[in-house]
Structure formats: C-alpha cells, structure tokens
Scaffold this motif. Sequence first.
Motif, short mmCIF file in Angstrom:
data_model
loop_
_atom_site.label_atom_id
_atom_site.label_comp_id
_atom_site.label_asym_id
_atom_site.label_seq_id
_atom_site.Cartn_x
_atom_site.Cartn_y
_atom_site.Cartn_z
N UNK A 36 -58.87 -2.00 -46.84
CA UNK A 36 -59.00 -0.91 -47.80
C UNK A 36 -60.20 -1.12 -48.72
N UNK A 37 -60.45 -2.37 -49.11
CA UNK A 37 -61.62 -2.67 -49.95
C UNK A 37 -62.91 -2.38 -49.20
N UNK A 38 -62.97 -2.81 -47.95
CA UNK A 38 -64.17 -2.56 -47.14
C UNK A 38 -64.38 -1.06 -46.95
N UNK A 39 -63.31 -0.33 -46.70
CA UNK A 39 -63.41 1.12 -46.53
C UNK A 39 -63.91 1.78 -47.80
N UNK A 44 -68.40 4.47 -50.59
CA UNK A 44 -69.32 4.63 -51.72
C UNK A 44 -70.77 4.51 -51.23
N UNK A 45 -71.04 3.53 -50.38
CA UNK A 45 -72.40 3.37 -49.85
C UNK A 45 -72.82 4.56 -49.01
N UNK A 46 -71.90 5.08 -48.19
CA UNK A 46 -72.21 6.26 -47.37
C UNK A 46 -72.52 7.46 -48.27
N UNK A 51 -76.24 11.35 -50.36
CA UNK A 51 -76.74 12.13 -51.50
C UNK A 51 -78.24 11.91 -51.70
N UNK A 52 -78.67 10.65 -51.64
CA UNK A 52 -80.09 10.34 -51.83
C UNK A 52 -80.92 11.02 -50.73
N UNK A 53 -80.44 10.95 -49.50
CA UNK A 53 -81.17 11.55 -48.39
C UNK A 53 -81.25 13.07 -48.56
N UNK A 74 -67.89 13.66 -50.78
CA UNK A 74 -68.29 14.17 -52.08
C UNK A 74 -67.15 14.90 -52.77
N UNK A 75 -67.12 14.79 -54.08
CA UNK A 75 -66.19 15.61 -54.85
C UNK A 75 -66.61 17.07 -54.64
N UNK A 76 -65.71 18.01 -54.83
CA UNK A 76 -66.10 19.42 -54.66
C UNK A 76 -67.27 19.83 -55.55
N UNK A 77 -67.29 19.38 -56.79
CA UNK A 77 -68.39 19.75 -57.69
C UNK A 77 -69.71 19.17 -57.19
N UNK A 78 -69.70 17.91 -56.76
CA UNK A 78 -70.92 17.28 -56.24
C UNK A 78 -71.34 17.96 -54.93
#
Length: 161
Positions: A36-39, A44-46, A51-53, A74-78
């Motif tokens: 679960x930690x790795x996921x 978060x990294x994905x 987003x950056x891309x 992504x959250x709906x707002x993001x």
Amino acid sequence: MQQYKDSLLPLNAIYEKYAAKVARKDITPAALEEAQKVMLITSVARAEFAEKYLRKNKDNLVALYILRNNYELFSPAKGLELLSLLPLYMQEEPTTAKIKEYYKGVLQTAEGASFIDTRLSDSQGNVRNLSDYIAKGKIVVLNFWSSTNSASLKEQRMLAL
C-alpha cells in the motif's frame, strides 16, 4: 513520447505489480502495508509527472492520451483545471467530454455539496420531491427496493417511514 515511456510507464508497471499483491488473499499484514505504501508513492509520482507533462505539452496529443489513461489520479477540481488547459478540439472529443462529466459528477455528489432535487414515487405511488424532506438537522434515507425481491421487502418493513 519517449519521456512518457521512460517515466510514466515504469511507474504504472510498479503500481500494477503491487496492486496485484494487495489483491492476493494470502498476503501478510506486513506485505500488505508495504504494498500500500508503494502504491501510494507511485500514485503521487504518476500524478506529478502527468500534471507536469500536461502543463508543458498541452497542445500535444500525447498529453491527451496521458490524461485519458490517468484521469483517476487527479482530484475532480485538479482534473477540470487540467482539462481546461487543453485546446478546445481536445476538450470536445467524446472520451475527454466523458471524463469532464465524470469530474463534474463527483463534485456535485461530494459530501457537503448541494443535493440534486429529485422527483420520486413513494411506497404509495405518490410523486414526491426530495426537497420536501430535506431539512437542516434531519437525516433522509433513500431506500431503493424491488417488490420482487424478498430481502428488499424485509428491509422495507424494518424502515420506519
């Protein structure tokens, strides 16, 4: 495209590997916690990479592909914010439009959001508005049931109307 292949695809593979571990019935509590930690870390990294891309390459069809395949990060707002960055022809594309409707639906049904007034028939067949019952400080239970299902009928009898 190479940046996508080098960055997001390996992260997706790691995430899927650990998601498969979590789904196993014989997983130990320690292994479950690690998976679960790795996921979470890979999610978060994905999201950060996607987003950056998207912000850097919003006119690129690869950005549209990345958004379609990672919109759940992504959250709906993001998500709505990122969608608004895309050119209009990409926003109006059917799959993108469905993602936009998904985000809007999640926002509309979020805890604390205004309810959508609905007209439904009660158990006696009378048409009622949900707004007739919504009042500050009161709880409203909508119970959808079938008259052909014995479990539904038992449950219906237990609810005080």
